[in-house]
Design a protein around this motif. Structure first.
Motif, mmCIF file in Angstrom:
data_model
loop_
_atom_site.group_PDB
_atom_site.id
_atom_site.type_symbol
_atom_site.label_atom_id
_atom_site.label_comp_id
_atom_site.label_asym_id
_atom_site.label_seq_id
_atom_site.Cartn_x
_atom_site.Cartn_y
_atom_site.Cartn_z
ATOM 1 N N TYR A 1 13.228 -25.806 98.534
ATOM 2 C CA TYR A 1 12.969 -24.407 98.850
ATOM 3 C C TYR A 1 11.559 -24.003 98.444
ATOM 4 O O TYR A 1 11.077 -24.386 97.387
ATOM 5 C CB TYR A 1 13.996 -23.562 98.110
ATOM 6 C CG TYR A 1 13.836 -22.066 98.279
ATOM 7 C CD1 TYR A 1 14.113 -21.459 99.494
ATOM 8 C CD2 TYR A 1 13.436 -21.279 97.218
ATOM 9 C CE1 TYR A 1 13.982 -20.088 99.650
ATOM 10 C CE2 TYR A 1 13.307 -19.904 97.362
ATOM 11 C CZ TYR A 1 13.581 -19.318 98.579
ATOM 12 O OH TYR A 1 13.454 -17.967 98.724
ATOM 13 N N SER A 37 13.245 -32.768 81.622
ATOM 14 C CA SER A 37 14.267 -31.772 81.300
ATOM 15 C C SER A 37 14.217 -30.535 82.202
ATOM 16 O O SER A 37 15.113 -29.729 82.169
ATOM 17 C CB SER A 37 14.115 -31.327 79.844
ATOM 18 O OG SER A 37 12.840 -30.757 79.664
ATOM 19 N N GLU A 38 13.188 -30.394 83.021
ATOM 20 C CA GLU A 38 13.090 -29.177 83.825
ATOM 21 C C GLU A 38 12.724 -29.452 85.285
ATOM 22 O O GLU A 38 11.802 -30.205 85.552
ATOM 23 C CB GLU A 38 12.034 -28.236 83.233
ATOM 24 C CG GLU A 38 12.625 -27.107 82.413
ATOM 25 C CD GLU A 38 11.545 -26.342 81.675
ATOM 26 O OE1 GLU A 38 10.914 -25.480 82.306
ATOM 27 O OE2 GLU A 38 11.349 -26.609 80.477
ATOM 28 N N VAL A 39 13.463 -28.810 86.181
ATOM 29 C CA VAL A 39 13.058 -28.840 87.583
ATOM 30 C C VAL A 39 11.971 -27.789 87.734
ATOM 31 O O VAL A 39 12.217 -26.609 87.591
ATOM 32 C CB VAL A 39 14.218 -28.449 88.515
ATOM 33 C CG1 VAL A 39 13.785 -28.584 89.957
ATOM 34 C CG2 VAL A 39 15.420 -29.312 88.279
ATOM 35 N N LYS A 95 3.776 -24.562 93.954
ATOM 36 C CA LYS A 95 4.190 -25.751 94.695
ATOM 37 C C LYS A 95 3.071 -26.799 94.748
ATOM 38 O O LYS A 95 3.313 -27.983 94.926
ATOM 39 C CB LYS A 95 4.575 -25.291 96.100
ATOM 40 C CG LYS A 95 5.382 -26.166 96.977
ATOM 41 C CD LYS A 95 6.752 -26.489 96.605
ATOM 42 C CE LYS A 95 7.982 -25.911 97.097
ATOM 43 N NZ LYS A 95 9.135 -26.031 96.235
ATOM 44 N N ASP A 134 18.881 -32.950 91.893
ATOM 45 C CA ASP A 134 18.006 -32.350 90.884
ATOM 46 C C ASP A 134 17.475 -33.402 89.914
ATOM 47 O O ASP A 134 16.308 -33.361 89.510
ATOM 48 C CB ASP A 134 18.761 -31.274 90.090
ATOM 49 C CG ASP A 134 18.781 -29.947 90.833
ATOM 50 O OD1 ASP A 134 18.035 -29.835 91.823
ATOM 51 O OD2 ASP A 134 19.528 -29.047 90.431
ATOM 52 N N LEU A 135 18.356 -34.332 89.548
ATOM 53 C CA LEU A 135 17.918 -35.412 88.654
ATOM 54 C C LEU A 135 16.810 -36.230 89.302
ATOM 55 O O LEU A 135 15.835 -36.613 88.656
ATOM 56 C CB LEU A 135 19.092 -36.334 88.328
ATOM 57 C CG LEU A 135 19.922 -35.981 87.102
ATOM 58 C CD1 LEU A 135 20.979 -37.040 86.877
ATOM 59 C CD2 LEU A 135 19.015 -35.878 85.878
ATOM 60 N N ASP A 186 13.801 -12.689 79.312
ATOM 61 C CA ASP A 186 13.973 -13.344 80.610
ATOM 62 C C ASP A 186 12.824 -13.038 81.558
ATOM 63 O O ASP A 186 12.821 -13.474 82.701
ATOM 64 C CB ASP A 186 15.312 -12.933 81.238
ATOM 65 C CG ASP A 186 15.517 -11.434 81.219
ATOM 66 O OD1 ASP A 186 14.623 -10.725 80.717
ATOM 67 O OD2 ASP A 186 16.551 -10.965 81.700
ATOM 68 N N SER A 236 4.331 -18.325 80.045
ATOM 69 C CA SER A 236 4.721 -18.757 81.379
ATOM 70 C C SER A 236 4.150 -17.774 82.396
ATOM 71 O O SER A 236 4.405 -16.575 82.321
ATOM 72 C CB SER A 236 6.243 -18.859 81.471
ATOM 73 O OG SER A 236 6.807 -17.777 82.136
ATOM 74 N N PHE A 237 3.381 -18.252 83.330
ATOM 75 C CA PHE A 237 2.701 -17.445 84.349
ATOM 76 C C PHE A 237 1.948 -16.277 83.717
ATOM 77 O O PHE A 237 2.451 -15.166 83.641
ATOM 78 C CB PHE A 237 3.691 -16.944 85.404
ATOM 79 C CG PHE A 237 4.243 -18.033 86.252
ATOM 80 C CD1 PHE A 237 3.460 -18.636 87.215
ATOM 81 C CD2 PHE A 237 5.528 -18.488 86.057
ATOM 82 C CE1 PHE A 237 3.963 -19.660 87.998
ATOM 83 C CE2 PHE A 237 6.038 -19.522 86.828
ATOM 84 C CZ PHE A 237 5.251 -20.103 87.797
ATOM 85 N N ASP A 290 23.469 -31.746 91.772
ATOM 86 C CA ASP A 290 22.980 -32.110 90.435
ATOM 87 C C ASP A 290 22.218 -33.424 90.463
ATOM 88 O O ASP A 290 21.205 -33.590 89.790
ATOM 89 C CB ASP A 290 24.147 -32.283 89.461
ATOM 90 C CG ASP A 290 24.697 -30.941 89.047
ATOM 91 O OD1 ASP A 290 24.155 -29.931 89.514
ATOM 92 O OD2 ASP A 290 25.661 -30.915 88.267
ATOM 93 N N LYS A 322 13.644 -34.409 89.075
ATOM 94 C CA LYS A 322 13.075 -34.465 87.736
ATOM 95 C C LYS A 322 12.424 -35.815 87.471
ATOM 96 O O LYS A 322 11.324 -35.890 86.916
ATOM 97 C CB LYS A 322 14.163 -34.216 86.687
ATOM 98 C CG LYS A 322 14.627 -32.786 86.610
ATOM 99 C CD LYS A 322 15.731 -32.661 85.571
ATOM 100 C CE LYS A 322 16.313 -31.267 85.550
ATOM 101 N NZ LYS A 322 17.530 -31.182 84.754
ATOM 102 N N GLY A 336 9.600 -13.520 80.394
ATOM 103 C CA GLY A 336 8.496 -14.332 79.897
ATOM 104 C C GLY A 336 7.342 -13.509 79.360
ATOM 105 O O GLY A 336 6.189 -13.937 79.417
ATOM 106 N N THR A 374 8.469 -26.410 90.124
ATOM 107 C CA THR A 374 8.309 -26.135 91.550
ATOM 108 C C THR A 374 7.662 -27.263 92.345
ATOM 109 O O THR A 374 8.016 -27.513 93.483
ATOM 110 C CB THR A 374 7.479 -24.850 91.708
ATOM 111 O OG1 THR A 374 8.035 -23.876 90.837
ATOM 112 C CG2 THR A 374 7.528 -24.340 93.104
#
Lengths: 329, 565
Positions: free
Chosen positions: B450, B474-476, B464, B436-437, B147, B154-155, B433, B440, B149, B478
């Protein structure tokens, strides 16, 4: 016999349809459970960490194969009694989570449903028998008024009044410091905690029965056979109980059976308000966090419960009322 | 050239020259007992606090299913058994050494930690560097545990190897991994002698946690978890809480009542108007501190006309009444946010010199906004609404998350402000939700979202504005507004790999410059990390005067609480 076979056939068909819908609906929903879970853990205002989502996805796994393969796998799992692993309580099997919550709902909602039914039927029958009396007005108007109130609002009101202001009853949970099991301390603790939620249910659920029973009974009281019974000189008590109430009870039996089946769904809002550890609260949380395995199992139990209750009611109806049997055969 | 600094040097030179994690924005200190500001809200005494009651850490974790597995989505308690290598407070960005006493970058591709001596697991065995290496390697074998990464790109670049040498743990990376530090130090360390033989750790139900943390499980009855203080904890002298009770999953109304009646000692959920509903009931004992964790920002869709025009965005940013939004959405608790995207005054040190003494909050000025919109070439049409440069209608549909009361409060004002600027704005509330869609798919005009104000600016403001942080199907991710500029991407890449504080400050300055001249997003008001607490039993909670931690660093807070009596 054909009547019963037919009922059973309907039952199986509805069950299959319910299971299939239960399989399909979550898969048609937008949103990714892993993402939902990470979002829930992080809170509303938080940046989602892609590493956390990737780890969560690896943990929860994703279904393999196409939709049909998944469907076949789902059915065979169900037949083996395997409902999968809860996402929220990973790696606890769904059945364990439900087993923890089941007794709470069964006792709280079961007892109150039964009591509500009895109280509702008796009050409804009395109101109908003494219709247009003061008693009738109070019961009918009173229950119509209370019936318009929202359950969660009544729950909050009682919680605030008796829980916080007067401090007579605990404000949340199913028990406090005792150890669950068959011991007096725990049972007392559990009963003490269930007083407020039970009060809300006992205040609100009889209303349907009262009004339903009163209306059917009033209709029945206008029937010819009542007039005949009165003309024969049958005592009032017997007319009321044996003739009118007994016949008026029939539609309520189906309703009651449905209500019994629905117990498995728990009382979502009330359980949430009191943080009561029953099925309704779990269902609410499973829906919020997209815990599909848990939600599917809960919905399935509710559906099967309702269908079974319906089947029993139908079968019983055939016994109670020969007309139903005849009309269908 | 091989660059090498020791931890001591890092302290001595703090702010002058050092690597990513001991740089100007990240002063290091060994003793969490001395706060940066030197102010504690009350001294307290050395006595032990008999019991302290906190709410459940994760919603529905105290539901009768006992599992202390730190990777479980609803561990019965996450904070107090398995400890991290170091804790970086999200408020003052200082790194507090924990299980590791020192870290050392050798270039941005090799990192070593010195593991603390004398730390005992709760079963009496000693913590070793081997335990740490074991835990980190476990994340490679079981991606479900990774968790942080560590083993993915990732980063920062992924790890190549993790080995223990004496009391050191050495991590090598395949490339520049400076950006990984913040998440890397949060890894919860588990003992090899227990976790080495449990099979797949993700599926392990841990009912008898063997950790290095300050508490052990006293009792658990499915509802109430009682933790007992460990006498042999490695910094036992700093932990004053004898019994920590974790019970109940309360909504805000319930929690406010429980706090007021003393059945709960702290809470970090969303209690609206805490000044009135909690603090006013007993101003001496009831306190709250809503620390800014980031900003609530107005994010337009930059792929659409007219939002693709920086002049248009800058004009509109002036027309928002942030003061009123703060009032309506947060009861005035959270301050209006700076257009720089940094949380001020906490991140003041990062501001470019030119802005150091200026008010970077854009003033609400409808007349000026309209003037600038006119000048930018968006004429008012016959229906009273502005049109595009070539005279087409341009309605704005603003999507807000239904049920998020603070967002909805702000959204009402945003739409009113947009109308004041003669824009044909309409508000649509949809379930979170669904929003969020929209993020995406990119099918939206503008949303509220945020902007994290964490310590690694590259991961927050930087992400950002990065092209590779566009949300996917499939992913939100930044960069919801889809700001894209190759030069900016370059700045962010440089910043995330940078190990030189002066360079970091210059690069952050360049990002700030983009924010104040182009307004890719418009910060409106700060978003809180909440801390609501009573001081009748314990003092030393984080506060505005002593902002040493937020609710996400409970372990750190536990070492700073002292008895009130």
């Amino acid at each position: 016999m054909r009547y019963f076979a037919r009922r059973l056939g309907y039952f199986l068909l509805t069950l299959w349809a319910a299971v299939t819908l239960n399989f399909l609906i979550p898969r048609l929903q937008p949103g990714d459970p892993a993402e939902m879970m990470v979002k829930k853990l992080a809170g509303k205002d938080a940046e989602l960490d892609p590493a956390k989502i990737a780890a969560m996805r690896a943990m929860l796994g994703s279904p393999e194969g196409n939709l049909f393969d998944q469907y076949v796998a789902y059915l065979s799992q169900l037949l083996r009694g395997d409902f999968g692993v809860s996402y929220t309580y990973f790696p606890t099997p769904v059945t364990d989570v439900i087993a923890k919550a089941l007794p709470w709902t069964l006792v709280l909602v079961g007892v109150t449903t039964l009591l509500s039914f009895v109280v509702g039927i008796v009050l409804g029958a009395l109101a109908a028998w003494k219709r247009n009396s003061l008693f009738d007005s109070v019961v009918t108007l009173g229950s119509t008024f209370i019936g318009t109130l929202q359950a969660f609002w009544v729950a909050l009101l009682l919680l605030f009044g008796f829980g916080y202001i007067l401090g007579w009853f605990p404000t949340s949970g199913g028990y406090d410091s005792s150890t669950p099991g068959f011991n007096l301390e725990f049972l007392g603790d559990a009963i003490y905690h269930s007083v407020l939620p039970a009060a809300v249910l006992l205040l609100l659920t009889p209303i349907g029965w009262i009004l339903g029973m009163r209306n059917t009974m009033i209709m029945n009281l206008g029937e010819d056979y009542i007039r005949l019974a009165k003309a024969k000189g049958v005592p009032d008590r017997q007319v009321a109980l044996r003739y009118a109430a007994r016949n008026a009870l029939l539609p309520s039996v189906t309703g009651f059976a449905m209500a019994l089946g629905g117990i498995l769904g728990g009382q979502l809002l009330i359980e949430q308000t009191f943080d009561y550890p029953g099925l309704g609260r779990i269902m609410g949380q499973a829906a919020m966090s997209k815990d599909y395995p848990l939600l599917q199992a809960l919905l399935l139990f509710t559906i099967v419960g309702t269908l079974l209750a319906n089947l029993v009611a139908d079968l019983l109806y055939g016994v109670l009322d020969p007309r139903a049997r005849k009309a269908n055969s | 050239m091989k660059r090498k600094w020791t931890f001591a040097a890092c302290l001595a030179l703090s702010g002058a020259l050092a690597l990513s994690a001991c740089s100007g924005q990240i002063a290091t200190r060994d003793n969490p007992g001395t706060a940066a500001s030197g102010q504690v809200n009350s001294a307290g005494t050395d006595a032990l606090i008999e019991t302290l009651t906190l709410p459940a850490e994760v919603a529905d974790n105290v539901a009768g299913i006992e599992n202390y597995n730190p990777w479980s989505p609803s561990a019965t308690s996450k904070n107090y058994f398995y400890e991290p290598l170091m804790i970086r407070s999200s408020m003052n960005c200082q790194v507090v050494p924990w299980l590791a006493t020192e870290f050392l970058w050798e270039g941005p591709v090799k990192l070593s930690f010195t593991i603390r001596d004398g730390v005992k697991w709760s079963d009496g065995q000693s913590l070793t560097a081997q335990d740490v290496a074991f835990t980190l390697n476990l994340k490679k074998k079981y991606p479900a545990l990774d968790d942080i990464g560590l083993w993915t790109n990732s980063f920062g670049a992924k790890a190549e190897s993790v080995t223990a040498e004496g009391n050191k743990v050495i991590i090598t990376f395949t490339g520049n991994a400076a950006a990984k530090f913040d998440s890397l130090i949060t890894a919860k360390i588990v003992p090899e002698h227990v976790w080495g033989s449990v099979g797949d750790p993700a599926k392990y139900v841990d009912t008898k946690p063997v950790g290095t943390g300050p508490f052990t499980v006293g009792s658990y009855n499915g509802r109430k978890l009682v933790l007992d203080r460990r006498e042999d904890y490695w910094q036992a002298d700093k932990v004053k809480v004898k019994h920590l009770v974790i019970a109940g999953n309360f909504d805000a109304t319930n929690a406010a009542l429980k706090l007021t009646s003393g059945q709960l000692d702290a809470y970090w959920g969303e209690i609206p108007n805490p000044a009135n509903s909690f603090q006013a009931k007993d101003p001496n004992l009831n306190h709250f501190w809503y620390a800014p964790a980031g900003s609530t920002v107005f994010t337009p869709n930059l792929t659409k006309v007219p939002w693709n025009d920086a002049a248009f965005r800058m004009a509109v940013s002036q027309g928002f009444d942030k003061q009123q939004m703060s009032q309506k959405a947060t009861y005035g608790v959270m301050g209006v946010a700076s257009q720089t995207g940094l949380k001020l005054p906490y991140a003041k040190a990062l501001l470019p010199d030119a802005m150091a003494n200026t008010d970077t909050v854009l003033k609400y000025d409808t007349a000026k906004a309209n003037e600038q919109l006119d000048a930018a070439g968006y004429p008012v049409g016959s229906d009273g609404f502005r049109t595009t440069k070539d005279g087409k209608a341009m309605p704005v549909t603003f999507s807000v998350q239904a049920g998020w009361i603070d967002y909805q409060g702000a959204a009402d004002i945003i739409v009113r402000n947009l109308k004041e600027m003669k824009l044909d704005a309409k508000l649509i509330a949809s379930p979170p939700d669904a929003v969020d869609l929209q993020k995406k798919s990119g099918d939206f005009d503008a949303v509220l979202e945020y902007l994290n104000g964490g310590c690694e600016v590259a991961r927050n403001l930087g992400a950002k504005l990065s092209t590779d942080q566009f949300p996917t199907k499939s992913e939100v991710r930044t960069n919801v507004g889809r700001y894209s500029d190759p030069a900016t991407d370059q700045i962010v890449t440089q910043l995330s790999g940078s190990t030189d504080p002066a360079e970091q400050r210059t690069l952050v300055g360049q990002l700030v410059d983009i924010m104040v001249t182009q307004a890719p997003v418009t910060p409106l008001f700060y978003a809180p990390a909440r801390m609501i607490y009573r001081t009748d039993k314990a003092v030393g909670w984080p506060s505005e005067a002593d902002p040493y931690a937020t609710n996400s660093e409970m372990l750190l807070i536990m070492t700073k609480l002292r008895s009130a009596k």
